[in-house]
Design an enzyme around this catalytic site. Structure first.
Site, mmCIF file in Angstrom:
data_model
loop_
_atom_site.group_PDB
_atom_site.id
_atom_site.type_symbol
_atom_site.label_atom_id
_atom_site.label_comp_id
_atom_site.label_asym_id
_atom_site.label_seq_id
_atom_site.Cartn_x
_atom_site.Cartn_y
_atom_site.Cartn_z
ATOM 1 N N HIS A 171 0.845 -1.187 0.000
ATOM 2 C CA HIS A 171 0.000 0.000 0.000
ATOM 3 C C HIS A 171 0.881 1.238 0.000
ATOM 4 C CE1 HIS A 171 -4.145 -1.649 1.491
ATOM 5 N NE2 HIS A 171 -3.679 -2.282 0.446
ATOM 6 N N TYR B 189 -9.763 5.509 6.486
ATOM 7 C CA TYR B 189 -10.032 5.923 7.863
ATOM 8 C C TYR B 189 -11.070 7.033 7.807
ATOM 9 C CZ TYR B 189 -5.775 3.470 9.367
ATOM 10 O OH TYR B 189 -4.825 2.516 9.644
ATOM 11 N N PRO C 168 -5.641 0.550 18.291
ATOM 12 C CA PRO C 168 -5.399 -0.039 16.970
ATOM 13 C C PRO C 168 -5.355 0.980 15.836
ATOM 14 C CG PRO C 168 -7.651 -0.459 17.689
ATOM 15 C CD PRO C 168 -6.947 0.153 18.858
ATOM 16 N N LYS D 126 -0.224 -0.021 15.078
ATOM 17 C CA LYS D 126 1.140 0.017 15.604
ATOM 18 C C LYS D 126 1.476 -1.140 16.537
ATOM 19 C CE LYS D 126 2.476 3.519 13.385
ATOM 20 N NZ LYS D 126 3.325 3.202 12.239
ATOM 21 N N TYR E 252 3.431 6.614 9.954
ATOM 22 C CA TYR E 252 2.606 5.480 9.534
ATOM 23 C C TYR E 252 3.454 4.346 8.954
ATOM 24 C CZ TYR E 252 -1.738 3.173 8.158
ATOM 25 O OH TYR E 252 -2.777 2.282 8.050
#
Length: 389
Positions: free
Chosen positions: A72, A200, A292, A296, A384
């Site tokens: 991704h 998200y 979550p 991580k 990220y």
């Protein structure tokens, strides 16, 4: 029985540490409270940072990850019907891999079995002795028979409820905790993902996440009350609520179907300091938990494994204890940065019971700033994909 490193916990962090040590000729024994089948039945997140991918490559366990994992290059963030993309590849030169934690664990088990690694399942009454001495040992029982492992070091990879952290005297550790006033209701379905990258979502009805395991297996979450039970939610009610929380264009193309797994996870942030007591070293959830949001948990456990593996390799290679002496400080420096990111990302996307209209406007302003500001996107992308070890 005698070994160099006794590892308590046969999840991914314990197995990864054992496999890495084995590549350097360092002997270990892994103790696991459950059966192998039970460990492999646990459903966990599957977004892998670049650091974890590199460790799996070094451990010789990345072939299936590269063949089946989904790279991704970015992720989508929505608020209301607005949506924008954070381009990881453009901002950091790297990406993340979507590959289920269960599959990571399966690959590590296979590698340890090929190497003849020692894994003892279904152990009970695990106790740590002499952690603050030069001759620690671990006792446990199997089939009502008491066993003992004498070792040089103990790695506690046995999670939040394990014996390792509790074996450190309360006066020798300090704990920090934040409990969030909501949970995540998640379902797995044999349906194609609604998007080829994660979404998200911040909505007036609460947070949502659209994720996946592969091209035909999807994982979706919605924010829910801590008092909810999975039985309170029919599949139809879940799908209807998810559609209300993501942009219309995505909701219109969402493919629904029966859930094959449904659960609710509470959210918390937790850290214990230090992560070392004598010759006992904590790794992963035994030392820290993150919400979550941003995935991580497994990745943070992997960074602990990196620091401990590097320190043990140096000790057995040169006799220097410097890496072991600095383990806790190095690990915690990265832990707190990951805690900050998970807290920030959670605060950005969720609705809190005591939020005011002002607080909601601030969230939108923060999202619009992230959408329009290259420096903010750079900072998010670097966190990220994973800060360097």
């Amino acid at each position: 029985m005698k070994t160099q490193v006794a590892i308590i916990g046969g999840g991914p962090s314990g197995l990864l540490l054992s496999q890495l040590l084995g590549t350097r000729g360092i002997d270990s024994v892994v103790l696991e409270r459950r059966t192998k089948a039970h460990v492999l039945s646990r459903i966990r997140a599957g977004v892998l940072e670049r650091g974890l991918v590199a460790l799996l490559e070094e451990a010789g366990c990345a072939d299936r990850l590269h063949a089946e994992g989904m790279p991704h290059d970015g992720t989508l963030i929505s608020y209301g019907d607005e949506i924008f993309r954070i381009d990881f590849a453009a901002l950091t030169g790297t990406a993340v891999k979507v590959y289920g934690q269960t599959e990571v664990t399966r690959d590590l088990y296979a590698a340890r079995e090929r190497a003849g690694g020692q894994i003892v399942f279904s152990v009970e009454d695990v106790q740590i002795h002499g952690a603050d001495t030069e001759t620690p040992n671990v006792t446990y029982s199997t089939d009502d028979t008491q066993q003992r492992i004498d070792c040089d070091f103990i790695a506690g990879c046995d999670g939040f409820h394990g014996v390792s952290r509790r074996s450190i005297p309360p006066g020798a550790r300090r704990e920090f905790e934040k409990v969030y006033p909501f949970g995540w209701l998640g379902i797995m379905s044999e349906t194609p993902p609604v998007n080829d990258e994660l979404i998200y979502a911040n909505s007036e009805r609460g947070f949502a996440l659209c994720s996946m395991r592969n091209d035909t297996l999807s994982r979706y979450y919605i924010q829910c009350a801590l008092s909810d039970s999975p039985d309170d939610w029919t599949d139809a009610a879940f799908w209807d609520e998810l559609k209300r929380r993501i942009p219309t264009a995505q909701a219109d193309r969402l493919v629904t179907g029966p859930s094959i797994e449904k659960s609710i996870a509470p959210l918390r942030s937790f850290v214990t300091e230090p992560m070392r007591f004598g010759r006992l070293f904590l790794c992963g959830d035994a030392a820290h938990i993150v919400p979550p949001t941003g995935a991580k948990g497994l990745n943070l456990a992997a960074s602990d494994v990196h620091y401990l593996y590097t320190a043990l390799r140096r000790f057995y290679g040169t006799g220097s204890p410097d890496g072991l002496d600095g383990y806790s400080d190095r690990a915690l420096a990265r832990v707190w940065k990951a805690e900050r990111f998970s807290w920030w990302f959670s605060s950005l996307l969720h609705r809190y019971p005591d939020q005011t209209a002002f607080d909601h406007r601030i969230q939108v302003a923060e999202l619009e700033f992230l959408r329009s500001n290259a420096a903010a996107q750079q900072a998010m992308a670097e966190n990220y994909v994973g800060l360097p070890y």
